[in-house]
Design a protein around this motif. Structure first.
Motif, short mmCIF file in Angstrom:
data_model
loop_
_atom_site.label_atom_id
_atom_site.label_comp_id
_atom_site.label_asym_id
_atom_site.label_seq_id
_atom_site.Cartn_x
_atom_site.Cartn_y
_atom_site.Cartn_z
N ASP A 42 -10.49 -3.21 -2.00
CA ASP A 42 -9.71 -3.95 -2.97
C ASP A 42 -10.48 -3.59 -4.26
OD1 ASP A 42 -8.07 -5.10 -1.39
OD2 ASP A 42 -8.97 -6.91 -1.28
N ARG A 87 0.75 -1.29 -0.14
CA ARG A 87 -0.11 -0.15 -0.11
C ARG A 87 0.86 1.15 -0.07
NH1 ARG A 87 -3.91 -0.42 5.02
NH2 ARG A 87 -4.73 1.47 4.02
N LYS A 117 -12.60 -4.45 3.20
CA LYS A 117 -11.61 -4.93 2.52
C LYS A 117 -11.62 -5.25 1.20
CE LYS A 117 -7.20 -7.79 2.63
NZ LYS A 117 -7.39 -7.80 0.94
N ARG A 118 -12.96 -5.72 0.94
CA ARG A 118 -13.48 -6.25 -0.45
C ARG A 118 -13.86 -4.89 -1.44
NH1 ARG A 118 -17.73 -9.74 0.77
NH2 ARG A 118 -19.31 -8.01 0.31
N GLU A 167 -9.38 0.05 -5.41
CA GLU A 167 -8.07 -0.11 -6.11
C GLU A 167 -7.91 -0.53 -7.50
OE1 GLU A 167 -5.37 1.33 -4.68
OE2 GLU A 167 -6.48 2.18 -3.17
N ASP A 168 -8.78 -1.74 -7.74
CA ASP A 168 -8.81 -2.33 -9.10
C ASP A 168 -9.36 -1.41 -10.18
OD1 ASP A 168 -7.11 -4.58 -8.02
OD2 ASP A 168 -9.04 -5.75 -7.70
#
Length: 297
Positions: free
Chosen positions: A202, A70, A198-199, A205-206
């Motif tokens: 993520d 990160r 967190k899901r 970020e993607d």
């Protein structure tokens, strides 16, 4: 407690030591006041939970760091705060300008273990609380009080530090871990649980280079748009749109440092409406324009 100071010496081999709590009999935490040159700090896996406070910062310098993949970049101005839990592998820490005075507060495991004994389940200070540019006045004022005791020792300093350590760990747990959303017995009172958070993070970020919407992200969390927006703000401390904007600025930082893309291209890739909008958002967060940042590299 000696190992707490060993960690500081290992992590900051080029930093000057201005003051230390070693030998003062403090309980619950340790502290060091250091002066840092502009440098790249060696890779290290953090052996202690650490709070860093820029006592006297810089006018235009940056602290760039990457922990467990990160990347974070923060102006090293006075009052800046960083949080690094034990176990995070930091393979990049770069100070672009010398920082005159930095307070490092180290929290031993037994403080976190003691809080776990009072909670409904063990408290986890894990990579989810790896934060930079923390806007937390409560933590800042505790650091100011620790600094005052470090500079001028008082008769009740050891007892005070033990109390502040307990308050600090409780506040961090309540504000930056999923314990802030549970009562004893596990009742949810308003924020995303860590698994969903967190899901969602993520997914963001993607997909930073796409036109993300709150409705789209809410579907990833399997929540209504309204419920998701409230739960995300409670868990993270900012709205989904604000969080996405910050992550896009971080992506832009990476591109400015590692690519030959023009400012217009970076603005487009990071989904800003124009180069001017990109520059305004960049300056608002980092105190300088993208062009100034690239030239400083």
């Amino acid at each position: 407690m000696t190992s707490l100071y060993d960690h500081g010496a290992q992590k900051f081999p080029d930093a000057g030591l201005l003051a230390s709590s070693l030998g003062r009999g403090w309980g619950g935490l340790a502290a060091e006041l250091r002066t840092h040159p502009a440098c790249d700090i060696p890779d290290i896996c953090s052996r202690q939970t650490e709070i860093t406070f820029a006592v006297r910062g810089t006018g235009g310098g940056m602290v760039e760091r990457r922990g467990n993949g990160r990347f974070q970049a923060t102006p090293s101005r006075s009052g800046a705060l960083w949080l690094c839990p034990k176990g995070v592998n930091e393979d990049q820490i770069r100070l672009t300008e010398a920082i005159p005075e930095v307070l490092h507060v180290y929290i031993p495991d037994d403080q976190i273990d003691a809080l776990s004994g009072l909670a409904s389940r063990p408290v986890a200070f894990d990579e989810n609380i790896y934060r930079a540019g923390l806007e937390d006045e409560f933590v800042r004022q505790i650091c100011v009080r620790i600094l005052g005791e470090l500079r001028e020792e008082t008769a009740g300093g050891s007892l005070l530090m033990e109390h502040l350590a307990s308050v600090l760990v409780t506040h961090i747990s309540g504000s930056y871990t999923d314990h802030c959303i549970e009562k004893r017995g596990g009742g949810i009172v308003g924020a995303l649980d860590q698994r969903r958070l967190k899901r969602v993070q993520d997914y963001i970020e993607d997909n930073l280079e796409t036109d993300l919407t709150v409705a789209e992200i809410a579907s990833v969390a399997c929540l209504s748009r309204y419920h998701f927006a409230r739960a995300f703000r409670t868990a993270v401390g900012e709205s989904p749109n604000s969080y996405i904007g910050s992550r896009r600025i971080n992506r832009a930082l990476s591109l400015l440092s590692s690519s030959e893309m023009s400012l217009v291209e970076i603005a487009f890739v990071c989904r800003f409406s124009s180069q001017a909008a990109f520059a305004r958002a960049f300056r608002r967060q980092l105190g300088k324009t993208p062009g100034e940042y690239r030239r400083s590299r």
